[in-house]
Design an enzyme around this catalytic site. Structure first.
Site, short mmCIF file in Angstrom:
data_model
loop_
_atom_site.label_atom_id
_atom_site.label_comp_id
_atom_site.label_asym_id
_atom_site.label_seq_id
_atom_site.Cartn_x
_atom_site.Cartn_y
_atom_site.Cartn_z
N LYS A 1 0.87 -1.17 0.00
CA LYS A 1 0.00 0.00 0.00
C LYS A 1 0.91 1.22 0.00
CE LYS A 1 -4.34 -1.60 0.86
NZ LYS A 1 -5.60 -1.15 0.24
N ASP B 1 -0.57 -0.62 -4.50
CA ASP B 1 -1.95 -0.11 -4.47
C ASP B 1 -1.90 1.34 -4.00
OD1 ASP B 1 -4.62 0.42 -4.22
OD2 ASP B 1 -5.05 -1.19 -2.81
N GLU C 1 -2.72 -0.65 -8.52
CA GLU C 1 -4.16 -0.52 -8.37
C GLU C 1 -4.55 0.96 -8.23
OE1 GLU C 1 -5.94 -2.99 -5.33
OE2 GLU C 1 -4.36 -4.50 -5.58
N ASP D 1 -10.02 -0.90 -9.16
CA ASP D 1 -10.63 -1.47 -7.96
C ASP D 1 -11.83 -0.60 -7.56
OD1 ASP D 1 -11.33 -2.43 -5.49
OD2 ASP D 1 -9.36 -2.28 -4.59
N LYS E 1 -14.15 -7.59 -5.66
CA LYS E 1 -14.53 -7.91 -4.29
C LYS E 1 -16.03 -8.21 -4.30
CE LYS E 1 -11.06 -4.75 -2.41
NZ LYS E 1 -10.82 -3.48 -1.69
#
Length: 267
Positions: A77, A107, A133, A158, A185
């Site tokens: 991240k 991400d 991402e 995402d 997701k």
């Protein structure tokens, strides 16, 4: 997604008792959700480890923990600290580990400014990054489309997919932006039915995908793992984002176990 999981569990219980179950066409994909080599405990699903955002020292320590645990795909991240410190962290990783040894995903969670995004992508591309991402915030289709068209490393959408639930809107998004990957997701992208539609439409356009969790309970994580095994078939090649490399320990027990970088059902 919760309702789909409940129905799938009901259908599975009925099947194990030898009962015949008649279901609507839109639920047919739930009948055998738990019937796969993964579901039988015969094979695991490769997953990525996740290094949460933090200070430079914290991220480096967390990364080393994941590698020591046996993960070969690690997601970082980024966007919480200075970008150049994050870049230095990635450089240090690549000084020690090759692309073949460690697959790196990053991400940004929409943290890049549109005017700076391309230069940041170019800087990251020097270090053999698998994908990034959501480099910029969602709902900027023209700019995201330009980034995906000109990017030196693959871009995965995402947050961009959240709230896009009508088939024609999904087609418009994919046709306009043309990302290299989408990340799904079930809890946020229309459940199993909605994710199946995303995967179908993306596949028709040569767009890759993988499935991840949204920090659901162990019940949700269990269902997502079964779904990933089912939708991508035996021997899932692409590392999935299931459980971020951890399992909940203060939650409803589930027969899930992480061995190295694979998630298994324990029979």
């Amino acid at each position: 997604f919760g309702l789909e999981t409940a129905f799938a569990s009901l259908f599975d219980a009925a099947r194990k008792q030898g009962l015949s179950v008649s279901v609507p066409a839109e639920m047919e994909n739930l009948v055998d959700l738990f019937d796969s080599p993964f579901g039988k405990g015969e094979e695991g699903i490769t997953i990525n480890g996740l290094v949460w955002m933090g200070t430079y020292e914290e991220m480096l320590a967390r990364l080393e923990e994941k590698l020591q645990a046996g993960f070969h795909c690690v997601k970082l991240k980024i966007g919480a600290i200075d970008f150049f410190k994050e870049l230095d962290l990635i450089k240090r990783i690549r000084d020690v580990y090759t692309q073949e040894q460690v697959e790196l995903r990053v991400d940004a969670n929409g943290g890049f400014l549109p005017e700076n995004a391309m230069s940041q992508l170019e800087a990251l591309a020097k270090y053999d990054i698998h994908s990034i991402e959501q480099p910029i915030k969602q709902h900027q289709w023209p700019k995201m489309a330009q980034l995906c068209r000109e990017t030196p490393l693959p871009i995965a959408l995402d947050e961009e997919l959240i709230g896009v639930n009508v088939r024609s809107m999904k087609e418009a998004l994919l046709d306009t932006i043309r990302p290299q990957y989408i990340i799904l997701k079930p809890s946020l992208h229309g459940g199993i039915y909605g994710c199946n539609e995303w995967i179908q439409l993306a596949s028709q356009r040569g767009i890759g995908s993988w499935i991840t969790s949204a920090l659901e309970s162990n019940i949700g994580l269990n269902a997502i793992a079964h779904y990933a095994a089912k939708v991508y078939g035996p021997n899932v090649k692409m590392p999935q984002g299931l459980g971020t490399g951890q399992l909940f320990t203060d939650n409803i027990p589930m027969p899930l176990e992480i061995r190295g970088d694979k998630l298994f059902i324990v029979k």
